[in-house]
Design a protein around this motif. Structure first.
Motif, PDB file in Angstrom:
ATOM      1  N   TRP A  41       0.836  -1.207   0.000  1.00  0.00           N
ATOM      2  CA  TRP A  41       0.000   0.000   0.000  1.00  0.00           C
ATOM      3  C   TRP A  41       0.865   1.249   0.000  1.00  0.00           C
ATOM      4  O   TRP A  41       0.555   2.222  -0.688  1.00  0.00           O
ATOM      5  CB  TRP A  41      -0.924   0.013   1.201  1.00  0.00           C
ATOM      6  N   ILE A  42       1.946   1.235   0.776  1.00  0.00           N
ATOM      7  CA  ILE A  42       2.843   2.397   0.836  1.00  0.00           C
ATOM      8  C   ILE A  42       3.432   2.657  -0.548  1.00  0.00           C
ATOM      9  O   ILE A  42       3.475   3.792  -1.021  1.00  0.00           O
ATOM     10  CB  ILE A  42       3.957   2.175   1.877  1.00  0.00           C
ATOM     11  N   LYS A  43       3.863   1.599  -1.213  1.00  0.00           N
ATOM     12  CA  LYS A  43       4.440   1.739  -2.555  1.00  0.00           C
ATOM     13  C   LYS A  43       3.399   2.258  -3.537  1.00  0.00           C
ATOM     14  O   LYS A  43       3.689   3.123  -4.365  1.00  0.00           O
ATOM     15  CB  LYS A  43       4.982   0.393  -3.021  1.00  0.00           C
ATOM     16  N   ALA A  44       2.177   1.743  -3.444  1.00  0.00           N
ATOM     17  CA  ALA A  44       1.122   2.150  -4.376  1.00  0.00           C
ATOM     18  C   ALA A  44       0.679   3.593  -4.168  1.00  0.00           C
ATOM     19  O   ALA A  44       0.216   4.236  -5.106  1.00  0.00           O
ATOM     20  CB  ALA A  44      -0.080   1.224  -4.244  1.00  0.00           C
ATOM     21  N   HIS A  45       0.821   4.110  -2.955  1.00  0.00           N
ATOM     22  CA  HIS A  45       0.345   5.458  -2.655  1.00  0.00           C
ATOM     23  C   HIS A  45       1.485   6.477  -2.523  1.00  0.00           C
ATOM     24  O   HIS A  45       1.263   7.596  -2.080  1.00  0.00           O
ATOM     25  CB  HIS A  45      -0.480   5.446  -1.365  1.00  0.00           C
ATOM     26  N   SER A  46       2.692   6.079  -2.904  1.00  0.00           N
ATOM     27  CA  SER A  46       3.828   6.995  -2.867  1.00  0.00           C
ATOM     28  C   SER A  46       4.115   7.490  -4.279  1.00  0.00           C
ATOM     29  O   SER A  46       3.992   6.732  -5.244  1.00  0.00           O
ATOM     30  CB  SER A  46       5.062   6.283  -2.315  1.00  0.00           C
ATOM     31  N   PRO A  47       4.501   8.758  -4.400  1.00  0.00           N
ATOM     32  CA  PRO A  47       4.788   9.299  -5.730  1.00  0.00           C
ATOM     33  C   PRO A  47       5.917   8.548  -6.412  1.00  0.00           C
ATOM     34  O   PRO A  47       6.861   8.083  -5.776  1.00  0.00           O
ATOM     35  CB  PRO A  47       5.210  10.742  -5.444  1.00  0.00           C
ATOM     36  N   VAL A  48       5.830   8.435  -7.731  1.00  0.00           N
ATOM     37  CA  VAL A  48       6.848   7.771  -8.531  1.00  0.00           C
ATOM     38  C   VAL A  48       7.998   8.738  -8.731  1.00  0.00           C
ATOM     39  O   VAL A  48       7.783   9.930  -8.995  1.00  0.00           O
ATOM     40  CB  VAL A  48       6.249   7.341  -9.893  1.00  0.00           C
ATOM     41  N   ALA A  49       9.223   8.238  -8.620  1.00  0.00           N
ATOM     42  CA  ALA A  49      10.396   9.081  -8.837  1.00  0.00           C
ATOM     43  C   ALA A  49      10.400   9.593 -10.273  1.00  0.00           C
ATOM     44  O   ALA A  49      10.107   8.851 -11.205  1.00  0.00           O
ATOM     45  CB  ALA A  49      11.662   8.284  -8.563  1.00  0.00           C
ATOM     46  N   GLY A  50      10.692  10.867 -10.446  1.00  0.00           N
ATOM     47  CA  GLY A  50      10.737  11.463 -11.767  1.00  0.00           C
ATOM     48  C   GLY A  50       9.402  12.023 -12.231  1.00  0.00           C
ATOM     49  O   GLY A  50       9.307  12.580 -13.305  1.00  0.00           O
ATOM     50  N   SER A  51       8.385  11.868 -11.412  1.00  0.00           N
ATOM     51  CA  SER A  51       7.070  12.397 -11.775  1.00  0.00           C
ATOM     52  C   SER A  51       6.931  13.778 -11.157  1.00  0.00           C
ATOM     53  O   SER A  51       6.884  13.927  -9.939  1.00  0.00           O
ATOM     54  CB  SER A  51       5.964  11.471 -11.248  1.00  0.00           C
ATOM     55  N   GLU A  52       6.886  14.811 -12.014  1.00  0.00           N
ATOM     56  CA  GLU A  52       6.817  16.180 -11.489  1.00  0.00           C
ATOM     57  C   GLU A  52       5.483  16.475 -10.811  1.00  0.00           C
ATOM     58  O   GLU A  52       5.384  17.359  -9.983  1.00  0.00           O
ATOM     59  CB  GLU A  52       7.091  17.205 -12.593  1.00  0.00           C
ATOM     60  N   ASP A  53       4.437  15.728 -11.155  1.00  0.00           N
ATOM     61  CA  ASP A  53       3.133  15.947 -10.540  1.00  0.00           C
ATOM     62  C   ASP A  53       2.921  15.105  -9.287  1.00  0.00           C
ATOM     63  O   ASP A  53       1.881  15.205  -8.650  1.00  0.00           O
ATOM     64  CB  ASP A  53       2.013  15.635 -11.538  1.00  0.00           C
ATOM     65  N   GLY A  54       3.868  14.243  -8.954  1.00  0.00           N
ATOM     66  CA  GLY A  54       3.740  13.401  -7.780  1.00  0.00           C
ATOM     67  C   GLY A  54       2.701  12.299  -7.961  1.00  0.00           C
ATOM     68  O   GLY A  54       1.960  11.981  -7.043  1.00  0.00           O
ATOM     69  N   LEU A  55       2.626  11.719  -9.147  1.00  0.00           N
ATOM     70  CA  LEU A  55       1.661  10.668  -9.422  1.00  0.00           C
ATOM     71  C   LEU A  55       2.078   9.356  -8.763  1.00  0.00           C
ATOM     72  O   LEU A  55       3.253   9.007  -8.748  1.00  0.00           O
ATOM     73  CB  LEU A  55       1.521  10.439 -10.929  1.00  0.00           C
ATOM     74  N   THR A  56       1.099   8.635  -8.248  1.00  0.00           N
ATOM     75  CA  THR A  56       1.355   7.331  -7.646  1.00  0.00           C
ATOM     76  C   THR A  56       1.202   6.252  -8.713  1.00  0.00           C
ATOM     77  O   THR A  56       0.586   6.489  -9.764  1.00  0.00           O
ATOM     78  CB  THR A  56       0.366   7.050  -6.501  1.00  0.00           C
TER      79      THR A  56
END
Length: 87
Positions: A41-56
């Protein structure tokens, strides 16, 4: 063994508690959710590295699914246009 289902609000609450400093082992003991599940769940709800919008990852998957649906609609409309152009 019957698999438990958790709603999105519960998952988000667990992730927020972890971000606030509660350890995963404490969350596991208190809520009865396995540590592996909590980490997922933590991984799924954490922003992806390199995503300027902070998308999960969940948001990215949703966007990809919507993109595929829209591409299929465009293909259908193209085929319909060729059929109507022939008449």
């Amino acid at each position: 063994m019957k698999q438990k289902r958790y709603n999105q609000e519960f998952k988000q609450t667990i992730v927020e508690l972890h971000k606030a400093g509660t350890s995963v082992s404490d969350l596991q003991r208190e809520y009865g959710v396995s540590e592996v599940t909590i980490y997922k769940w933590i991984k799924a709800h954490s922003p992806v590295a390199g995503s300027e919008d902070g998308l999960t990852p969940a948001q990215i998957a949703e966007i990809q699914k919507e993109n595929l649906r829209l591409q299929q609609e465009v293909e259908i409309l193209k085929k319909a246009m060729t059929i109507f152009a022939q008449k």
